[in-house]
Scaffold this motif. Structure first.
Motif, PDB file in Angstrom:
ATOM      1  N   PHE A  20      -9.268  -1.195   4.721  1.00 11.86           N
ATOM      2  CA  PHE A  20      -8.271  -0.712   3.759  1.00 11.86           C
ATOM      3  C   PHE A  20      -8.027   0.789   3.933  1.00 11.86           C
ATOM      4  O   PHE A  20      -6.894   1.254   3.938  1.00 11.86           O
ATOM      5  CB  PHE A  20      -8.745  -0.971   2.331  1.00 11.86           C
ATOM      6  CG  PHE A  20      -8.229  -2.272   1.765  1.00 11.86           C
ATOM      7  CD1 PHE A  20      -6.887  -2.599   1.853  1.00 11.86           C
ATOM      8  CD2 PHE A  20      -9.093  -3.159   1.136  1.00 11.86           C
ATOM      9  CE1 PHE A  20      -6.408  -3.780   1.320  1.00 11.86           C
ATOM     10  CE2 PHE A  20      -8.622  -4.345   0.613  1.00 11.86           C
ATOM     11  CZ  PHE A  20      -7.282  -4.674   0.706  1.00 11.86           C
ATOM     12  N   ALA A  24      -4.774   2.637   4.792  1.00  9.23           N
ATOM     13  CA  ALA A  24      -4.285   3.685   3.896  1.00  9.23           C
ATOM     14  C   ALA A  24      -4.000   4.956   4.691  1.00  9.23           C
ATOM     15  O   ALA A  24      -2.976   5.617   4.471  1.00  9.23           O
ATOM     16  CB  ALA A  24      -5.311   3.951   2.801  1.00  9.23           C
ATOM     17  N   VAL A 135      -9.095   9.504   1.336  1.00 11.99           N
ATOM     18  CA  VAL A 135      -8.896   8.284   0.557  1.00 11.99           C
ATOM     19  C   VAL A 135     -10.181   7.949  -0.206  1.00 11.99           C
ATOM     20  O   VAL A 135     -11.256   7.846   0.384  1.00 11.99           O
ATOM     21  CB  VAL A 135      -8.511   7.116   1.492  1.00 11.99           C
ATOM     22  CG1 VAL A 135      -8.315   5.821   0.699  1.00 11.99           C
ATOM     23  CG2 VAL A 135      -7.258   7.457   2.278  1.00 11.99           C
ATOM     24  N   THR A 138      -8.448   2.107  -2.487  1.00 14.11           N
ATOM     25  CA  THR A 138      -7.121   1.496  -2.382  1.00 14.11           C
ATOM     26  C   THR A 138      -7.125   0.177  -3.145  1.00 14.11           C
ATOM     27  O   THR A 138      -8.043  -0.624  -2.981  1.00 14.11           O
ATOM     28  CB  THR A 138      -6.757   1.224  -0.905  1.00 14.11           C
ATOM     29  OG1 THR A 138      -6.970   2.404  -0.150  1.00 14.11           O
ATOM     30  CG2 THR A 138      -5.308   0.804  -0.755  1.00 14.11           C
ATOM     31  N   THR A 139      -6.135  -0.029  -3.979  1.00 14.48           N
ATOM     32  CA  THR A 139      -6.014  -1.298  -4.699  1.00 14.48           C
ATOM     33  C   THR A 139      -4.564  -1.778  -4.591  1.00 14.48           C
ATOM     34  O   THR A 139      -3.717  -1.072  -4.033  1.00 14.48           O
ATOM     35  CB  THR A 139      -6.370  -1.140  -6.193  1.00 14.48           C
ATOM     36  OG1 THR A 139      -5.542  -0.116  -6.743  1.00 14.48           O
ATOM     37  CG2 THR A 139      -7.832  -0.792  -6.395  1.00 14.48           C
ATOM     38  N   GLU A 140      -4.317  -2.958  -5.135  1.00 14.59           N
ATOM     39  CA  GLU A 140      -2.952  -3.480  -5.134  1.00 14.59           C
ATOM     40  C   GLU A 140      -2.372  -3.346  -6.546  1.00 14.59           C
ATOM     41  O   GLU A 140      -3.110  -3.369  -7.519  1.00 14.59           O
ATOM     42  CB  GLU A 140      -2.953  -4.939  -4.704  1.00 14.59           C
ATOM     43  CG  GLU A 140      -3.324  -5.119  -3.241  1.00 14.59           C
ATOM     44  CD  GLU A 140      -3.454  -6.576  -2.871  1.00 14.59           C
ATOM     45  OE1 GLU A 140      -2.447  -7.156  -2.445  1.00 14.59           O
ATOM     46  OE2 GLU A 140      -4.552  -7.113  -3.036  1.00 14.59           O
ATOM     47  N   TRP A 149       0.776  -0.703  -2.677  1.00 18.82           N
ATOM     48  CA  TRP A 149      -0.605  -0.271  -2.494  1.00 18.82           C
ATOM     49  C   TRP A 149      -0.817   0.956  -3.390  1.00 18.82           C
ATOM     50  O   TRP A 149       0.025   1.851  -3.396  1.00 18.82           O
ATOM     51  CB  TRP A 149      -0.887   0.129  -1.047  1.00 18.82           C
ATOM     52  CG  TRP A 149      -0.850  -1.014  -0.062  1.00 18.82           C
ATOM     53  CD1 TRP A 149       0.066  -1.237   0.902  1.00 18.82           C
ATOM     54  CD2 TRP A 149      -1.809  -2.068   0.024  1.00 18.82           C
ATOM     55  NE1 TRP A 149      -0.222  -2.379   1.602  1.00 18.82           N
ATOM     56  CE2 TRP A 149      -1.384  -2.908   1.077  1.00 18.82           C
ATOM     57  CE3 TRP A 149      -2.962  -2.416  -0.681  1.00 18.82           C
ATOM     58  CZ2 TRP A 149      -2.082  -4.064   1.444  1.00 18.82           C
ATOM     59  CZ3 TRP A 149      -3.653  -3.548  -0.309  1.00 18.82           C
ATOM     60  CH2 TRP A 149      -3.221  -4.364   0.736  1.00 18.82           C
ATOM     61  N   ILE A 151      -3.028   4.003  -3.719  1.00 16.42           N
ATOM     62  CA  ILE A 151      -4.018   4.762  -2.919  1.00 16.42           C
ATOM     63  C   ILE A 151      -4.518   5.948  -3.736  1.00 16.42           C
ATOM     64  O   ILE A 151      -3.734   6.827  -4.127  1.00 16.42           O
ATOM     65  CB  ILE A 151      -3.385   5.259  -1.600  1.00 16.42           C
ATOM     66  CG1 ILE A 151      -2.696   4.091  -0.874  1.00 16.42           C
ATOM     67  CG2 ILE A 151      -4.435   5.887  -0.698  1.00 16.42           C
ATOM     68  CD1 ILE A 151      -1.827   4.521   0.297  1.00 16.42           C
TER      69      ILE A 151
END
Lengths: 248, 439
Positions: A20, A24, A135, A138-140, A149, A151
């Motif tokens: 991820f 990202a 970073v 990171t999620t949705e 996304w 970030i």
């Protein structure tokens, strides 16, 4: 066999955040590329309409000239009429403010707000998200009905205004839709929405931004970009003399 | 000579009513001017002393550290060299304070206001409680980490009450955006035009907001036994620091139009380049050097008043002495017939005027001193809007002896000028002409 499957699942779970993060970073690199006009000059007219509770809307207009190769910019204030002729010039790491009334230059900062609006000088300049931030996660998520996304970024350096920023990047194409800026103490200070983009020689530039001040309810600025151009600019545009001559 | 002086004195006592009236006019003018001079004399000292208490020091040392990218951070991380220099200087130090501060925007329910907030160690700075009286709230509430004291003016403009939570938007020493939350612990009495300067919070919390560690700070304040020791102590401490740490030069002249020595010092910092920490030593006198311009303006006003009053009084004196000459014309003739020269007659009139001026001036100064003593008995309180120009709530005066002497001299000269014409006319009279002239 069960052990093998279990180990494989664990390995996958362990590798997922790294992957991820990699994705990202790729997205951030693309966002940086979209806002970088290296090898070309960039000019545009920005109109900023600011709303504050109990006050009449104020309109600020600035003409921006950028030369990203040398990290230079010149910004000329066109409106309001009372501040017409004021300007900002970035030379190396210094940002100068020119006041035509006193005919003097004074130290300024890229972190300063543009006139009385919620927009900062840095909102109109080249960004280096990858250099400035790392970073953290990171999620949705969704912005409206659009899948994004989310970030979460933490500052690598103390040179940036915000210690933490959260970017909401469209999943189907790399396009920033929303940005949240947080203070060192972790409080949400500013939310910026990017509802409209224009394409400029393969790069996506936000043509409209809505900046919401989260500390002062009701205070917001809408910034619109027009007259964008990648035509070469004379060298003198990025000099103090230019700001002085414009006012003669 | 003595005889002429005696005659002049006798003449003054012969017309007591006239002498008292003329002397009173002179005394009144001198009293007004002396009061203004006395107020101006104490003004700068009072302002400096009150600011010393609010800023917690007569002499200050601040640190400028070069960070990443040649950026300058305002911080003192290790003050061992500074404290050693203060101890070794032999300066009459009452106590040493450590403060950090920031300029930020206070936000409360849609209202916002820019102000400076000083972070102080309030367990050490107990004197601040005596200097800054609270209208609402209590100093005990400052034990809360995020407690804040605002002046009446700021609290009113923000419409906040004790106990309210106030947001503050600021930048850390590295320029990053930060937001804090203060709880209003107290509202201090307004100090007029200086009201905006007086917001106080706990050092630890201010440090956390501006990105400093709890044991770091920005400015060391050295409180001395009195303002009079300031310049000598600053020199001594600077001398002890010199060579041991990097120091900005003191007393630099700035050609860019810096108004005060302190501004010149700040501009010097922007022009110079260094590595590590460089210290800046400055005094309350340098910070407030513009106060001297106010004092100069007050003294100039006093001078103008002196001249205007005396031009009016001079007209009266000239007329009175012309009348006196006419009244004494027979007497002048007799004196001249008995052998007194023209110069003697002129001197007699001039002595008379001089004694009148000196008597009036001394009486005026005495009256002014009495008035000063009476006025200074009134306690306006530390909650007075004008407390910054007072000493412990009392109006105070200081009359520089040389200024008083100069006033007396000016009055004597002006009076002599006023009497010169009638004295000249009296001297020019021949004995026969004087004796035959009838009143």
């Amino acid at each position: 066999m069960k052990r093998f499957i279990g180990a494989a699942l664990l390995a996958l779970l362990a590798a997922a955040p790294a992957a991820f993060a990699q994705d990202a970073r790729a997205m951030l690199a693309e966002l940086d590329r979209q806002g970088d006009f290296a090898g070309k000059d960039f000019a545009a007219l920005y109109t900023i309409v600011s709303q504050k509770p109990g006050e009449k809307d104020s309109v600020t207009q600035v003409r921006m000239f950028r030369r990203d190769d040398r990290e230079q910019f010149t910004m000329l204030v066109m409106l309001p009429e009372v501040n017409k002729g004021q300007g900002y010039l970035r030379e190396d790491d210094n940002v100068w403010f020119y006041d035509p009334t006193s005919r003097k230059f004074s130290f300024s900062s890229i972190k300063e707000n543009i006139q009385n609006s919620e927009a900062k000088n840095s909102d109109l300049t080249k960004r280096s998200i990858l250099d400035d931030y790392e970073v953290a996660g990171t999620t949705e998520g969704f912005v409206g009905k659009i899948a994004v996304w989310v970030i979460d970024l933490r500052a690598r350096t103390k040179d940036v205004s915000y210690e933490r920023i959260v970017l909401h990047v469209r999943k189907d194409r790399t396009m920033l839709l929303k940005q949240e800026d947080y203070s060192v103490s972790g409080r949400l200070m500013r939310t910026t929405l990017y509802p409209k983009y224009v394409e400029l020689e393969g790069r996506l530039m936000p043509s409209q931004m809505l900046i919401v001040d989260e500390l002062n309810p009701g205070e917001r600025s809408q910034m619109t970009m027009t007259e964008q151009s990648l035509a070469p600019l004379p060298d003198k545009v990025f000099t103090k003399a230019f700001l002085e001559q414009v006012n003669k | 000579m003595n005889t002429l002086a005696n005659i002049a004195l006798r003449n003054l006592t012969r017309q007591k009513k006239r002498t008292v009236l003329l002397g009173s006019a002179i005394a009144f003018g001198v009293m007004i001017v002396t009061l203004i001079n006395g107020f101006a004399g104490a003004f700068s000292a009072n302002v400096a002393e009150n600011f010393s208490d609010l800023m917690a020091g007569h002499v200050f040392v601040s640190g400028s550290e070069k960070g990443e990218g040649d950026k300058t951070l305002s911080v003192i991380r290790d003050d061992s060299a500074l404290t050693a220099a203060v101890e070794a200087s032999g300066a009459p130090v009452r106590y040493v304070t450590r403060r950090s501060s920031f300029a930020g925007t206070l936000i409360f329910e849609g209202k916002k206001l820019q102000t400076n907030v000083d972070g102080a160690d309030l367990s050490q700075e107990t004197f601040l409680r005596d200097r800054l009286l609270l209208k609402e709230g209590s100093w005990d509430s400052m034990s809360d980490e995020n407690a804040l004291i605002l002046s009446e003016k700021i609290a009113s403009r923000l419409n906040v009450d004790v106990g309210d939570l106030i947001l503050v938007q600021l930048e850390t020493v590295t320029g990053q955006a930060n937001v804090g939350e203060f709880r209003l612990a107290g509202v201090s009495y307004d100090a007029g035009i200086f009201g905006q300067m007086m917001s106080y919070a706990n050092l630890g919390y201010v440090n956390s907001l501006i990105g400093l560690a709890p044991d770091e700070y920005q400015t060391m304040g050295i409180m001395l036994d009195g303002l009079k020791h300031t310049d000598a102590a600053a020199e001594a401490i600077y001398g002890r620091l010199y060579g041991g740490v990097q120091l900005f030069e003191r007393g630099v002249k700035d050609e860019d139009g810096a108004v005060t020595p302190f501004q010149a010092l700040m501009r010097q910092q922007k022009k110079e380049s260094w590595e590590g920490v460089k210290y800046r030593l400055f005094t309350i006198n340098e910070v407030l050097s513009q106060i001297e311009q106010i004092v100069a303006a007050l003294d100039t006003t006093a001078g103008v008043i002196l001249v205007v009053l005396f031009v009016i009084i001079m007209v009266g004196i000239t007329n009175t002495f012309s009348m006196v000459m006419f009244e004494r014309i027979g007497e002048i003739g007799t004196m001249r017939a008995l052998g007194v020269h023209r110069g003697g007659v002129r001197s007699m009139f001039l002595y008379e005027a001089l004694f009148l001026a000196l008597g009036g001036a001394v009486a005026g100064i005495a009256l002014a001193l009495v008035a000063m003593g009476v006025i200074s008995l009134f306690d306006f309180g530390m909650d007075s809007p004008a407390f910054i120009i007072m000493r412990n709530g009392h109006l105070s005066f200081f009359l520089p002896p040389l200024r008083a002497a100069a006033n007396v001299l000016i009055i004597a000269l002006l009076t002599l000028v006023a009497v010169a014409s009638p004295a000249g006319k009296a001297a020019k009279l021949t004995p026969a002409e004087a004796l035959r002239t009838q009143k």
